[in-house]
Design a protein around this motif. Structure first.
Motif, short mmCIF file in Angstrom:
data_model
loop_
_atom_site.label_atom_id
_atom_site.label_comp_id
_atom_site.label_asym_id
_atom_site.label_seq_id
_atom_site.Cartn_x
_atom_site.Cartn_y
_atom_site.Cartn_z
N TRP A 167 0.84 -1.20 0.00
CA TRP A 167 0.00 0.00 0.00
C TRP A 167 0.88 1.26 0.00
CZ3 TRP A 167 -5.32 0.64 2.59
CH2 TRP A 167 -6.15 -0.44 2.30
N GLU A 168 1.89 1.25 0.83
CA GLU A 168 2.78 2.42 0.91
C GLU A 168 3.43 2.69 -0.44
OE1 GLU A 168 3.17 4.51 3.24
OE2 GLU A 168 2.74 3.58 5.18
N MET A 169 3.89 1.65 -1.10
CA MET A 169 4.53 1.79 -2.40
C MET A 169 3.55 2.30 -3.44
SD MET A 169 6.84 -1.71 -2.47
CE MET A 169 7.27 -1.46 -4.18
N ALA A 170 2.34 1.78 -3.41
CA ALA A 170 1.33 2.20 -4.38
C ALA A 170 0.97 3.66 -4.19
CB ALA A 170 0.09 1.32 -4.24
N LEU A 171 0.77 4.08 -2.92
CA LEU A 171 0.41 5.47 -2.66
C LEU A 171 1.53 6.41 -3.09
CD1 LEU A 171 -1.57 7.50 -1.52
CD2 LEU A 171 -0.60 7.11 0.75
N LYS A 172 2.77 6.01 -2.86
CA LYS A 172 3.91 6.83 -3.29
C LYS A 172 3.92 6.96 -4.80
CE LYS A 172 8.93 7.18 -2.77
NZ LYS A 172 10.15 6.54 -2.18
N LYS A 173 3.62 5.86 -5.48
CA LYS A 173 3.59 5.89 -6.95
C LYS A 173 2.48 6.80 -7.45
CE LYS A 173 2.55 2.88 -10.87
NZ LYS A 173 2.18 1.50 -11.30
N TYR A 174 1.30 6.70 -6.84
CA TYR A 174 0.18 7.54 -7.27
C TYR A 174 0.55 9.01 -7.19
CZ TYR A 174 -2.64 3.27 -6.48
OH TYR A 174 -3.13 2.01 -6.50
N ARG A 175 1.24 9.37 -6.11
CA ARG A 175 1.56 10.79 -5.90
C ARG A 175 2.69 11.29 -6.78
NH1 ARG A 175 1.01 10.58 0.72
NH2 ARG A 175 -1.17 11.25 0.81
N MET A 176 3.52 10.37 -7.27
CA MET A 176 4.67 10.78 -8.06
C MET A 176 4.39 10.80 -9.56
SD MET A 176 7.81 8.82 -6.10
CE MET A 176 8.97 9.32 -7.38
N VAL A 177 3.52 9.89 -10.00
CA VAL A 177 3.30 9.76 -11.45
C VAL A 177 2.21 10.73 -11.89
CG1 VAL A 177 2.61 8.21 -13.30
CG2 VAL A 177 3.98 7.35 -11.38
#
Length: 388
Positions: free
Chosen positions: A367-377
């Motif tokens: 979840w942490e990785m996915a949320l970080k990805k959502y915010r960066m891409v």
């Protein structure tokens, strides 16, 4: 409504009609009426078919039909059920009532005259004149004067009467809840329940764009669904949506209707489903959801545009959790990350559904990785919504 859950909603109903009657001379009429209602697609249950609590069955019926005959009041069970039916009607939870005066004068019932006077006097002798039970029976019988109904005094006209009863039953049945097609209606119940009972009929046509698919058959099927959900029998519409439009206008122009048209994307859909204020009775409301607000400018009906409000934080978390955890709150170890994901969605229902579905079954670290990805891409949120 005595003993019913205060949070009960129309979706709690199990039956369309509860049929109350006293066994005796009118029994064949009851059988014919029961079958006619079933044949017309009205889910009807007779009290002598019930294995569960009769009072609960009344609560879970959208409507009660009371067949009042000369010996009706002799049955203390019938009188007890009548009291319950009137209680449900008075509590304004959506239950309707249709009295049928079968070979008895209506005023004999509500004024307790002639045979009804004799029978009630017998009950008073048995239970006492000041008995709360007898007082409740008298009050319920008196209330019937305000409920309208059908009157039959001649065997020759019973078939015609049954047709009228079926027709009136369709007209009186409260609308089915517009939220039935929504899996987890978080935040919508409180907004919709306030207005639901203000209308005589209602229809929720979901995914109009997809179901019409720019085809005549698709629109015809939507027309039939609209008529069915508002309690109108659909006639054969041949191969023309024009006939369907005429039937909608003819059948619903005298009724106060709540109509929801979801995801409309062409003016043609509006023209065949709700092309004018005169299609529906005074006070009717048409709610249209569309991604194309300019479409409403072409609609030749007065339109007020509203932008849907986002869900608040509590509602957002509930909706997200239904899709991520199959319950309305987060698993304890996911509480912090769940709140951060919900904050990212900014109260948009579809975003919450998509995010919950994508993250379901993953670990907290994932979840942490996915949320970080959502915010960066860039545009990752748009991509998620479009791919769902």
């Amino acid at each position: 409504m005595a003993n019913i859950n205060e949070d009960a909603t129309p979706s709690d109903f199990m039956y369309d009609v509860f049929l109350s009657f006293a066994e005796g001379k009118g029994y064949p009429f009851i059988d014919y009426l029961h079958q006619a209602l079933l044949d017309d697609g009205i889910n009807t249950v007779k009290y002598d078919e019930i294995t569960r609590s009769l009072l609960e069955t009344i609560e879970k019926s959208r409507m009660s039909i009371i067949v009042l005959c000369e010996n009706y009041a002799r049955s203390t069970l019938c009188l007890d059920l009548l009291v319950k039916i009137i209680e449900c009607y008075d509590d304004a939870k959506g239950n309707r009532v249709l009295p049928i005066f079968y070979k008895v004068e209506p005023s004999d019932v509500w004024d307790q005259k002639n045979s009804f006077a004799t029978i009630i006097s017998e009950h008073e002798e048995r239970f006492g004149q000041d008995s709360d039970k007898v007082k409740a029976w008298r009050s319920a019988l008196s209330r019937i004067r305000h409920l309208g109904g059908e009157h039959c005094m001649d065997y020759k006209y019973e078939s015609g009467l049954i047709k009228e009863i079926v027709k009136e039953t369709y007209a009186k049945l409260p609308p089915l809840p517009v939220l039935l097609e929504i899996k987890h209606p978080v935040g919508l119940d409180s907004r919709c329940e306030q207005i639901r009972l203000q209308f005589e009929a209602g229809s929720f046509l979901a995914d109009v764009s997809e179901k019409s698919s720019n085809s005549i058959d698709g629109l015809k099927n939507l027309q039939k669904t609209l008529l069915y959900e508002t309690g109108e029998k659909t006639q054969t519409m041949e191969d023309s949506t024009f006939e369907g439009s005429s039937q909608i206008k003819c059948e619903l122009s005298h009724r106060k209707v709540l109509l929801v048209l979801d995801d409309v994307d062409t003016i043609e859909q509006l023209e065949y489903l709700a092309d004018g204020c005169d299609w529906f009775g005074s006070g009717s409301k048409i709610i249209i959801t569309t991604k194309n607000a300019t479409l409403l400018d072409e609609y030749q009906v007065g339109v007020k545009k509203y932008k849907m409000e986002e869900l608040n934080s509590h509602e957002s978390l509930q909706l997200f959790c239904w899709y991520a955890f199959n319950m309305n709150k987060p698993v304890e170890q996911y509480a912090d990350i769940a709140n951060r994901v919900v904050s990212y969605a900014e109260g948009v229902p579809l975003a919450l559904i998509v995010l919950g579905s994508h993250l379901k079954g993953l670990s907290v670290e994932e979840w942490e990785m996915a949320l970080k990805k959502y915010r960066m891409v860039p545009n990752s949120f748009s991509f998620l919504v479009d791919s769902f």
